[in-house]
Structure formats: C-alpha cells, structure tokens
Motif scaffolding. Structure first.
Motif, PDB file in Angstrom:
ATOM      1  N   GLU A  19       0.835  -1.192   0.000  1.00  0.00           N
ATOM      2  CA  GLU A  19       0.000   0.000   0.000  1.00  0.00           C
ATOM      3  C   GLU A  19       0.872   1.244   0.000  1.00  0.00           C
ATOM      4  O   GLU A  19       1.787   1.364   0.811  1.00  0.00           O
ATOM      5  CB  GLU A  19      -0.923  -0.001   1.208  1.00  0.00           C
ATOM      6  CG  GLU A  19      -1.935  -1.131   1.121  1.00  0.00           C
ATOM      7  CD  GLU A  19      -2.906  -1.144   2.266  1.00  0.00           C
ATOM      8  OE1 GLU A  19      -4.022  -0.621   2.087  1.00  0.00           O
ATOM      9  OE2 GLU A  19      -2.529  -1.655   3.325  1.00  0.00           O
ATOM     10  N   ALA A  20       0.595   2.125  -0.935  1.00  0.00           N
ATOM     11  CA  ALA A  20       1.322   3.388  -1.066  1.00  0.00           C
ATOM     12  C   ALA A  20       0.355   4.421  -1.625  1.00  0.00           C
ATOM     13  O   ALA A  20      -0.748   4.083  -2.057  1.00  0.00           O
ATOM     14  CB  ALA A  20       2.518   3.217  -1.991  1.00  0.00           C
ATOM     15  N   GLN A  21       0.756   5.646  -1.628  1.00  0.00           N
ATOM     16  CA  GLN A  21      -0.070   6.699  -2.195  1.00  0.00           C
ATOM     17  C   GLN A  21       0.701   7.394  -3.299  1.00  0.00           C
ATOM     18  O   GLN A  21       1.881   7.657  -3.129  1.00  0.00           O
ATOM     19  CB  GLN A  21      -0.475   7.716  -1.108  1.00  0.00           C
ATOM     20  CG  GLN A  21      -1.454   7.168  -0.110  1.00  0.00           C
ATOM     21  CD  GLN A  21      -2.758   6.724  -0.748  1.00  0.00           C
ATOM     22  OE1 GLN A  21      -3.247   7.356  -1.685  1.00  0.00           O
ATOM     23  NE2 GLN A  21      -3.305   5.636  -0.272  1.00  0.00           N
ATOM     24  N   PRO A  22       0.148   7.672  -4.421  1.00  0.00           N
ATOM     25  CA  PRO A  22      -1.243   7.432  -4.748  1.00  0.00           C
ATOM     26  C   PRO A  22      -1.504   6.043  -5.334  1.00  0.00           C
ATOM     27  O   PRO A  22      -2.639   5.630  -5.471  1.00  0.00           O
ATOM     28  CB  PRO A  22      -1.549   8.510  -5.785  1.00  0.00           C
ATOM     29  CG  PRO A  22      -0.257   8.685  -6.510  1.00  0.00           C
ATOM     30  CD  PRO A  22       0.817   8.482  -5.451  1.00  0.00           C
ATOM     31  N   ILE A  23      -0.412   5.312  -5.688  1.00  0.00           N
ATOM     32  CA  ILE A  23      -0.582   4.017  -6.364  1.00  0.00           C
ATOM     33  C   ILE A  23      -0.112   2.887  -5.461  1.00  0.00           C
ATOM     34  O   ILE A  23       1.011   2.899  -4.962  1.00  0.00           O
ATOM     35  CB  ILE A  23       0.196   3.997  -7.689  1.00  0.00           C
ATOM     36  CG1 ILE A  23      -0.354   5.085  -8.627  1.00  0.00           C
ATOM     37  CG2 ILE A  23       0.125   2.622  -8.340  1.00  0.00           C
ATOM     38  CD1 ILE A  23       0.486   5.316  -9.859  1.00  0.00           C
ATOM     39  N   SER A  24      -0.984   1.908  -5.277  1.00  0.00           N
ATOM     40  CA  SER A  24      -0.663   0.698  -4.521  1.00  0.00           C
ATOM     41  C   SER A  24      -0.619  -0.471  -5.495  1.00  0.00           C
ATOM     42  O   SER A  24      -0.995  -0.332  -6.658  1.00  0.00           O
ATOM     43  CB  SER A  24      -1.715   0.447  -3.444  1.00  0.00           C
ATOM     44  OG  SER A  24      -1.740   1.499  -2.510  1.00  0.00           O
ATOM     45  N   ALA A  25      -0.190  -1.630  -5.005  1.00  0.00           N
ATOM     46  CA  ALA A  25      -0.116  -2.791  -5.890  1.00  0.00           C
ATOM     47  C   ALA A  25      -0.109  -4.089  -5.096  1.00  0.00           C
ATOM     48  O   ALA A  25       0.391  -4.140  -3.973  1.00  0.00           O
ATOM     49  CB  ALA A  25       1.135  -2.732  -6.759  1.00  0.00           C
ATOM     50  N   TYR A  26      -0.669  -5.114  -5.708  1.00  0.00           N
ATOM     51  CA  TYR A  26      -0.437  -6.479  -5.278  1.00  0.00           C
ATOM     52  C   TYR A  26       0.783  -6.911  -6.071  1.00  0.00           C
ATOM     53  O   TYR A  26       0.849  -6.696  -7.285  1.00  0.00           O
ATOM     54  CB  TYR A  26      -1.633  -7.371  -5.608  1.00  0.00           C
ATOM     55  CG  TYR A  26      -2.825  -7.066  -4.742  1.00  0.00           C
ATOM     56  CD1 TYR A  26      -3.022  -7.730  -3.537  1.00  0.00           C
ATOM     57  CD2 TYR A  26      -3.748  -6.096  -5.115  1.00  0.00           C
ATOM     58  CE1 TYR A  26      -4.105  -7.436  -2.726  1.00  0.00           C
ATOM     59  CE2 TYR A  26      -4.826  -5.796  -4.308  1.00  0.00           C
ATOM     60  CZ  TYR A  26      -4.999  -6.468  -3.120  1.00  0.00           C
ATOM     61  OH  TYR A  26      -6.063  -6.170  -2.314  1.00  0.00           O
ATOM     62  N   THR A  27       1.760  -7.490  -5.403  1.00  0.00           N
ATOM     63  CA  THR A  27       2.980  -7.910  -6.084  1.00  0.00           C
ATOM     64  C   THR A  27       3.166  -9.409  -5.914  1.00  0.00           C
ATOM     65  O   THR A  27       2.714  -9.996  -4.931  1.00  0.00           O
ATOM     66  CB  THR A  27       4.213  -7.173  -5.524  1.00  0.00           C
ATOM     67  OG1 THR A  27       4.360  -7.482  -4.138  1.00  0.00           O
ATOM     68  CG2 THR A  27       4.094  -5.670  -5.725  1.00  0.00           C
ATOM     69  N   VAL A  28       3.851 -10.003  -6.872  1.00  0.00           N
ATOM     70  CA  VAL A  28       4.197 -11.415  -6.774  1.00  0.00           C
ATOM     71  C   VAL A  28       5.713 -11.525  -6.832  1.00  0.00           C
ATOM     72  O   VAL A  28       6.367 -10.880  -7.653  1.00  0.00           O
ATOM     73  CB  VAL A  28       3.503 -12.271  -7.871  1.00  0.00           C
ATOM     74  CG1 VAL A  28       3.939 -11.887  -9.270  1.00  0.00           C
ATOM     75  CG2 VAL A  28       3.720 -13.752  -7.621  1.00  0.00           C
TER      76      VAL A  28
END
Length: 128
Positions: A19-28
């Motif tokens: 989780e980050a601002q402004p862009i978050s991501a699910y990572t593998v």
C-alpha cells in the motif's frame, strides 16, 4: 496481506499487498524475494479499488502469475468490502467471464467511467 502460493510449475511464490499513495499494488515474488509482477490500483477513498495495470516479467509468462495476482486481489477486495472498478483489461476480461461467481462469493464491481480514467491519469502523472 501476504499469501504463500504455488505457480503453475509448482514453484513457491508470494503475493503481497504494497500500500502506497497514490498508487498501490499487489505484487508477486519468487522464493528468492525477486519481485516479478504487479497489479496496480488506486483507492479513491469511496470504498472502491480501481485496477488499471497488471504485468508480469516476460521471462515468467505462462506460469499463471498474473492469474494469482488477480485472484488474490479479488479475494482481498471481498474481505475488505471493496467495489472493484476494472480499467485493467485482465481484470475486465476476468469479471466479464466470471463476474457472476465473483458476485456470488460476495464481491462487487462496476463498469469504469470517464471520471475513473481521469483519477488514474492524475495519480500516475503525480507518481511519475
């Protein structure tokens, strides 16, 4: 959120929520910790999650990693009572095919609007 899973080859991978601002991501990531894929989204603070980009390093294609990212992201959205807005073609295609099952599992989604595209454009420009 961290999930230990196996890809199509049986290799151990980890899916994390960054989780980050402004862009978050699910990572593998692979077992050695190398990050090889991500499903990017923004949360516009209204109980929605707009997915706009998913990618896996080309050398790992065919291992089902994008599908693992997608499934974990959708499962997590159900757990967190979030409505999915699929700007990302992978998410849109999946929900077109399997939307009824996703809804039956307690998920929610809606079609993207021009306003959603504007939100994502602003977020990605700020992050550039």
């Amino acid at each position: 959120m961290t999930q230990q899973l196996n890809d199509n080859t049986g290799a151990r991978v980890t899916v994390n929520l960054d989780e980050a601002q402004p862009i978050s991501a699910y990572t593998v990531s692979l077992a050695d910790g190398s990050r090889v894929g991500r499903a990017e989204f923004i949360d516009p603070s209204n109980g929605e999650r707009i997915f706009f980009h998913t990618e896996v390093d080309k050398e790992y294609s065919g291992r089902g990693l994008a599908g693992l990212l997608l499934r974990e992201a959708l499962t997590d959205s159900i757990r967190n009572n979030l409505t999915i807005v699929p700007l990302c073609p992978l998410f849109a295609t999946h929900l077109k095919k399997h939307g009824t099952a996703f809804l039956a599992d307690g998920g929610r989604f809606r079609r993207p609007t021009k306003a959603d595209i504007t939100l994502v454009t602003r977020a990605t420009q700020r992050n550039a």
